[in-house]
Design an enzyme around this catalytic site. Structure first.
Site, PDB file in Angstrom:
ATOM      1  CG  ASP A  78      -2.059  -0.981   1.097  1.00  0.00           C
ATOM      2  OD1 ASP A  78      -2.208  -1.560   0.011  1.00  0.00           O
ATOM      3  OD2 ASP A  78      -2.789  -1.167   2.081  1.00  0.00           O
ATOM      4  CE1 TYR A  81      -3.725   3.728  -4.680  1.00  0.00           C
ATOM      5  CE2 TYR A  81      -3.313   2.176  -6.455  1.00  0.00           C
ATOM      6  CZ  TYR A  81      -4.092   3.167  -5.887  1.00  0.00           C
ATOM      7  OH  TYR A  81      -5.226   3.599  -6.524  1.00  0.00           O
ATOM      8  CB  SER A 127     -37.349  -6.990  -4.162  1.00  0.00           C
ATOM      9  OG  SER A 127     -38.712  -7.114  -4.494  1.00  0.00           O
ATOM     10  CG  LEU A 128     -33.629 -11.485  -5.551  1.00  0.00           C
ATOM     11  CD1 LEU A 128     -32.330 -12.137  -5.102  1.00  0.00           C
ATOM     12  CD2 LEU A 128     -33.990 -11.955  -6.940  1.00  0.00           C
ATOM     13  CD  GLU A 162     -25.158 -13.767  -7.524  1.00  0.00           C
ATOM     14  OE1 GLU A 162     -24.852 -14.243  -8.632  1.00  0.00           O
ATOM     15  OE2 GLU A 162     -25.558 -12.609  -7.357  1.00  0.00           O
ATOM     16  CE  LYS A 164     -31.075 -10.992  -0.065  1.00  0.00           C
ATOM     17  NZ  LYS A 164     -30.702  -9.838   0.787  1.00  0.00           N
ATOM     18  CG  ASP A 166     -26.645  -7.517   5.693  1.00  0.00           C
ATOM     19  OD1 ASP A 166     -26.567  -7.692   6.911  1.00  0.00           O
ATOM     20  OD2 ASP A 166     -27.596  -6.938   5.154  1.00  0.00           O
ATOM     21  NE  ARG A 185     -34.481  -3.106  -5.016  1.00  0.00           N
ATOM     22  CZ  ARG A 185     -35.703  -2.910  -4.520  1.00  0.00           C
ATOM     23  NH1 ARG A 185     -35.887  -1.979  -3.606  1.00  0.00           N
ATOM     24  NH2 ARG A 185     -36.724  -3.626  -4.924  1.00  0.00           N
ATOM     25  CD  GLU A 222     -26.154  -5.380  -1.550  1.00  0.00           C
ATOM     26  OE1 GLU A 222     -26.702  -5.443  -2.667  1.00  0.00           O
ATOM     27  OE2 GLU A 222     -26.781  -5.381  -0.488  1.00  0.00           O
ATOM     28  CE1 TYR A 274     -15.747  -9.015  -4.739  1.00  0.00           C
ATOM     29  CE2 TYR A 274     -16.762  -9.330  -2.583  1.00  0.00           C
ATOM     30  CZ  TYR A 274     -15.676  -9.446  -3.433  1.00  0.00           C
ATOM     31  OH  TYR A 274     -14.512 -10.002  -2.964  1.00  0.00           O
ATOM     32  CE  LYS A 369     -32.364 -12.822   3.656  1.00  0.00           C
ATOM     33  NZ  LYS A 369     -33.513 -11.906   3.846  1.00  0.00           N
ATOM     34  CB  CYS A 463     -59.144   2.874  16.652  1.00  0.00           C
ATOM     35  SG  CYS A 463     -57.698   3.854  16.211  1.00  0.00           S
ATOM     36  CB  CYS A 466     -60.014   7.651  15.714  1.00  0.00           C
ATOM     37  SG  CYS A 466     -60.424   6.084  14.899  1.00  0.00           S
ATOM     38  CB  CYS A 481     -58.699   1.618  12.869  1.00  0.00           C
ATOM     39  SG  CYS A 481     -59.558   3.197  13.055  1.00  0.00           S
ATOM     40  CB  CYS A 487     -58.258   7.049  11.967  1.00  0.00           C
ATOM     41  SG  CYS A 487     -57.196   6.386  13.278  1.00  0.00           S
TER      42      CYS A 487
END
Length: 837
Positions: A78, A81, A127-128, A162, A164, A166, A185, A222, A274, A369, A463, A466, A481, A487
Site C-alpha cells: 500500500d 501505491y 427485489s427477490l 452467489e 447475498k 448485506d 436502488r 452491492e 461487488y 436466507k 382503535c 380515534c 380501524c 383517524c
C-alpha cells in the site's frame, strides 16, 4: 490502497502531507508561493515528458487497483501505491490541464447541494422472493421446471449461485467505458443519484478495461463494508474522543455512508463493492453481445475490471443449490464480509426471459436466507399500532436487547393470529429475531419463565387513537380501524400518500411538514389541504420553530422566508385538477394500487358510480379480485371516508377525465355473473345462470319462494345455500345493493354506441428509450387512459413499441418480431387526435 488502510490515509491528512506535496511539486519545477495561510500553485506548461509520466502513472495505478480489488492479487504494498498516487497528484496540481475524469485523484468530488437528485432506472431494480427452508427451494426449482416444461429426469437445470451481500444495492452506468453516474436502488423504479460518493470507493472502476466494452453498460451490485475495515474504523472512532461517531454495524454504515451530502465523509468510510448483475447494455454498431449465461456475464464483467465475488459458482438442480448453501453457511462467520443468505439464479439468459416476472420479483431467482440472529428478552407491554390503511398491528414493547448489531426495544407480532399462536403475554420472556436480519419480530415464548397471573392478549375492540371500531373481515388475517381518513393515526401517512407523486402530486408536502400541520390543528383530513393559505403555513412554521427551539429562516431585511409556502400553495392549487385514477389511488384504499385504480377509472368513469358499487360488481372488472373488491366496498361504506370525498369535491377538486361507464361493463355485470361473484356455496357459474334466468332482477331473489327454484330445475343444495344467505341481514342487503347498482349502471351506460369508446382497448404498448416531450410516466398514463396496457417487455402480443432516443434491445426485438414501431412524433399526434374535448 487496501480497503482497511486506504481510508485511514484520508482521515489522517495533516500539515505533514501538505508539506510532502510541496516537496513533490518542487521536484518537478512547480513554483509554490505562500500567501498568508493559503498555498497557491503557479504551473509551467507541461512538457511531453510530464504528460507521458502522468499517463503512465494513471495506467499503473489503474492496473494496481484492478489487481487489488478485482483479482485479489496485489503486486505492490500500500505504501508504494500511495507514493505513486502522491506523485500523480503533484503533477495534476501543477498542470490542471492534464487531469482526466478517470484519474484516481478525482474520486472525491464536490458536496451535493440540496440533497440527491432522483434517477429513474431504465430497467427496474427488482427485489427477490425469499426461501427459508430446503422444501421452499425445492418448490422454487419445481415451478421453474414446470413452467419451462423440462422433464424431471431429463434436461439438467443450471443455476448461477452467489452470496447475498448485506449492504446497499446500487447501479453504475458506464458510457464508452467511463463511469458517468451511479444511483441507489430506492424503490426499484427510481433511486438517488450518489455519483460523487460512489467515485470515492476504490473498488468502483472509473474506466472499464479492454477495447470491447459496450457503448452503454449498467452494472448492478452491492456496496458493503468489510468486517475488518468496520472494526478498524470503529477503533479509530473510539480513539478520536468524540470527533468521529462509531458505526452501529457494517450494513448501516454502508447505507449511511452513501447518503452523505459531502463525498469527503464517504471517502473516510471503508467501503467496497461487488457486482452481481447488469441492467441496460448497448453495444452500438459493434455487433457484439453479452454471453448467453449469467455466470458468463459475471466473468465478462470481471474481465472489464469490475469486482465480482470469487464465491460465485454454478450448481445443478435443487441438490446442487442446497450443497452450495450449506458450504457457504459453514464459511459464513469466517468470511471477510457480512452475508444473510445465498442467491440462486437460472443461469441461461433465454430461460430467464421466458420465465419472466410475477409482480415485482423474477420467477428465475430466489434468495435462500440464513437463520437470523436471535436473543431473549422480556415483554413489558403489547400495544397496537394503526397504519396508513388502518391495519392494526400488535407490537411488543421489550426490555432493550442487542440483536444483530442493533438495540431492539420493539418487535412486531404481525397480527392477532400470530399472538394467539405464540400465546405471547405481558411479562413473558420471548425469543426475538431480526427477520431477514432487518425487522425485529417475536418468534417464540420461553414458557418455563412465564410469571404467574399472566393473561392471554386480545385485540382491542376500539382503535386506541380515534375510538372507531376495529374490525376483521372474514378470511383476512389483518384487523383494521374503520376510522379511515378520519383517524388521526392514519392521518399523516394518509396525507403523505395522498400528496405523493403518483397520486395528487403535491410537490413540497413532505412528511415532516404534514406532521406540523396535523399537530397544530391546521389539517384534520386530506380535504383540509385545500383550505390552507399562506398565512396558515407561516403560522404553522412559527409554532413548529417555537416548539423545537429553533430560529426561523430569514431573508434580506430579517423577514421570514415564505417562498417555500408560496410554492406549496401553488402545488396544491395545481393538484385540484386530476384524473379519476389518481384520485382513487390517492384515497389510500386498502389493497388498491395504481393498476386497480386505473381499471376502476376506465370501467366506471365517475367517482359517483365507484363509491356506490357493492363488491360482487366491482369483482366483475378485470384484474380486481374478491379481496380488493371487498376492500373497496368496505372503504366506501364508512361515512367518514364519504364525507372526506364530498369535502374534496366541494373545495374545488375536479376530476377532469370523468366519462360514462364503458360499454363492456354491461356484459360484465349480467345478473348471472354478479350472482356467481357473490361466492355463495353451491352456486356455481352454471347454477347462477339458472337462478338469473328464473327471476326478473336480483332484488326479486329476496321474494322468490323455494318452490319456484325447484320448478326451474335448481338443485336442492343450491336452493338451501341461497335461502340461508338471503335469510341474513347481510345477505339481503347485498342483493338489494347489487340490484340497485345494476339499475344505476344501466341508466348510465345506455347503448354501446352511446358510450365513450377506448381507442386502444385490448392493445399492448411498450415504451423504450428517452422521450423528449413527455416523461415515460406521463406517456404511460395517457396510453392507459385510452384503454391500452403498457407492458415492460416485447413479445408477439405487443401491438406497438414507442421508441424514444437511445432505444435499446426492446427496439431490436420489436424489429425481429415485426412489431409496429412508433416514434415520439407519431405518439404525440395520436394523443392529440384522441385528447379529451
Amino acid at each position: 490502497m487496501g480497503v482497511g488502510v486506504g481510508w485511514a490515509c484520508v482521515m489522517q491528512m495533516d500539515d505533514a502531507s501538505e508539506a510532502g506535496r510541496a516537496r513533490e511539486a518542487q521536484s518537478r519545477n512547480i513554483i509554490l508561493r505562500d500567501r498568508g495561510s493559503k498555498m497557491t500553485v503557479t504551473a509551467k506548461q507541461a512538457s511531453p515528458e510530464t504528460q507521458a509520466r502522468a499517463d503512465a502513472l494513471r495506467q499503473e495505478l489503474a492496473e494496481h487497483g484492478h489487481r487489488y480489488h478485482v483479482l485479489d492479487d496485489p503486486a505492490i504494498p500500500d505504501a508504494d501505491y500511495d507514493q505513486l498516487l502522491r506523485e500523480l497528484e503533484a503533477i495534476e496540481a501543477a498542470h490542471p490541464e492534464l487531469i482526466a475524469s478517470d484519474s484516481p485523484t478525482q474520486r472525491v468530488g464536490a458536496r451535493a447541494v440540496g440533497g440527491f437528485a432522483e434517477v429513474r432506472h431504465a430497467i427496474p431494480m427488482l427485489s427477490l422472493a425469499n426461501a427459508f427452508t430446503d422444501a421452499e427451494v425445492g418448490e422454487f426449482v419445481r415451478r421453474i421446471r414446470e413452467r419451462l416444461d423440462l422433464d424431471a429426469d431429463g434436461c439438467a437445470l443450471e443455476f448461477s449461485v452467489e452470496p447475498k451481500f448485506d449492504g446497499l444495492a446500487i447501479t453504475l452506468r458506464y458510457e464508452g467505458g467511463l463511469f458517468v453516474r451511479g444511483a441507489t436502488r430506492g424503490d426499484g423504479e427510481s433511486g438517488e443519484d450518489v455519483t460523487p460518493n460512489l467515485r470515492t470507493i476504490k473498488a468502483v472502476p472509473l474506466r472499464l478495461r479492454g477495447a470491447d466494452v459496450p457503448a452503454v453498460l449498467e452494472v448492478r451490485g452491492e456496496v458493503y463494508m468489510p468486517r475488518a475495515a468496520f472494526e478498524a474504523y470503529n477503533c479509530a472512532a473510539r480513539a478520536s474522543e468524540g470527533r468521529i461517531k462509531p458505526l452501529v454495524n457494517p450494513r448501516n454504515g454502508a447505507a449511511g455512508s452513501l447518503r452523505q451530502l459531502d463525498p469527503g465523509i464517504t471517502a473516510q468510510r471503508p467501503l467496497a463493492f461487488y457486482a452481481y448483475a447488469v441492467g441496460v447494455v448497448e453495444f452500438g454498431d459493434s455487433g457484439a453481445a453479452l454471453p448467453p449465461t449469467h455466470s458468463q456475464v459475471l466473468a465478462q464483467l470481471r474481465a472489464w475490471g469490475v469486482p465480482v465475488s470469487a464465491l460465485v459458482e454454478t450448481a445443478t438442480g435443487t441438490q446442487g443449490c442446497l450443497d452450495y448453501y450449506r458450504r457457504i453457511g459453514a464459511q459464513r462467520d469466517a468470511l471477510p464480509f457480512d452475508i444473510d443468505g445465498v442467491v440462486y439464479k437460472v443461469d441461461a439468459l433465454p430461460m430467464q426471459r421466458e420465465l419472466g416476472f410475477v409482480g415485482r420479483t423474477p420467477r428465475w431467482a430466489i434468495a435462500h436466507k440464513f437463520p437470523a440472529q436471535e436473543q431473549t428478552t422480556v415483554v413489558e407491554d403489547i400495544i397496537v399500532n394503526i397504519g396508513r390503511t388502518g391495519a392494526a398491528t400488535p407490537a411488543a414493547k421489550l426490555q432493550p436487547v442487542f440483536v444483530g448489531g442493533v438495540t431492539v426495544t420493539n418487535a412486531t407480532l404481525h397480527n392477532a393470529d400470530q399472538v394467539a399462536r405464540l400465546d405471547v403475554r405481558v411479562g413473558d420472556t420471548v425469543i426475538v429475531r431480526r427477520a431477514g436480519d432487518v425487522i425485529p419480530e417475536v418468534v417464540g415464548v420461553v414458557v418455563d419463565r412465564r410469571p404467574e397471573g399472566t393473561q392471554p392478549w386480545r385485540m382491542p375492540e376500539r382503535c386506541p387513537v380515534c375510538a372507531s371500531q376495529i374490525e376483521r373481515e372474514e378470511g383476512e388475517a389483518v384487523s383494521r380501524c374503520i376510522g379511515g381518513l378520519g383517524c388521526a393515526a392514519q392521518r399523516v401517512q394518509a396525507i403523505f400518500h395522498f400528496a405523493s407523486r403518483r397520486a395528487m402530486d403535491i410537490d413540497g408536502l413532505g412528511e415532516r411538514l404534514i406532521e406540523g400541520l396535523s399537530d397544530f390543528g391546521f389539517v384534520a383530513s386530506v380535504a383540509d389541504l385545500y383550505d390552507l393559505s399562506l398565512e396558515k403555513l407561516i403560522e404553522m412554521k412559527r409554532l413548529s420553530d417555537e416548539r423545537d427551539g429553533t430560529t426561523p429562516e430569514t431573508v434580506k431585511g430579517g423577514k421570514i422566508a415564505t417562498k417555500w409556502a408560496e410554492n406549496l400553495i401553488e402545488a396544491i392549487d395545481r393538484s385540484r385538477s386530476t384524473t379519476l385514477a389518481r384520485f382513487l389511488y390517492a384515497l389510500g384504499i386498502p389493497n388498491v394500487g395504481e393498476n386497480t385504480s386505473k381499471m376502476l377509472a376506465t370501467w366506471f368513469g365517475e367517482i359517483a358510480l365507484v363509491r356506490q358499487m357493492p363488491w360482487p360488481i366491482l369483482k366483475a372488472v378485470p384484474d380486481i379480485g374478491g379481496e380488493s373488491a371487498r376492500a373497496i366496498d368496505h372503504f366506501f361504506a364508512q361515512p367518514r371516508n364519504l364525507q372526506v370525498i364530498d369535502d374534496l369535491l366541494a373545495r374545488g377538486v375536479v376530476i377532469a377525465d370523468a366519462h360514462p361507464p364503458i360499454g363492456k361493463l354491461r356484459a360484465a355485470i349480467a345478473p348471472a355473473r354478479v350472482l356467481a361473484n357473490m361466492e355463495l356455496p353451491r352456486v356455481t357459474d352454471k347454477r347462477a345462470e339458472q337462478l338469473a334466468a328464473a327471476v326478473e332482477s336480483l332484488d326479486a331473489v329476496l321474494r322468490t319462494h323455494p318452490d319456484h327454484w325447484r320448478d326451474a330445475g335448481v338443485p336442492a343444495e343450491t336452493i338451501d345455500s341461497l335461502q340461508d344467505f338471503v335469510s341474513t341481514v347481510e345477505g339481503r342487503g347485498l342483493f338489494a345493493r347489487s340490484d340497485a347498482a345494476l339499475q344505476l349502471i344501466r341508466s348510465r351506460v345506455g347503448h354501446d354506441e352511446d358510450t365513450v369508446a377506448t381507442p386502444l382497448d385490448g392493445k399492448i404498448f411498450v415504451l423504450t428509450g428517452t422521450l423528449t416531450t413527455l416523461t415515460r410516466d406521463a406517456a404511460k398514463e395517457r396510453l392507459e387512459a385510452l384503454g391500452a396496457k403498457v407492458a415492460g417487455s416485447v413479445s408477439k402480443k405487443t401491438s406497438a413499441v414507442i421508441a424514444g432516443d437511445a432505444a435499446g434491445s426492446k427496439l431490436d426485438k420489436a424489429r425481429d418480431l415485426g412489431v409496429e414501431i412508433w416514434d415520439e412524433a407519431r405518439l404525440l399526434e395520436f394523443l392529440a387526435l384522441h385528447a379529451p374535448s
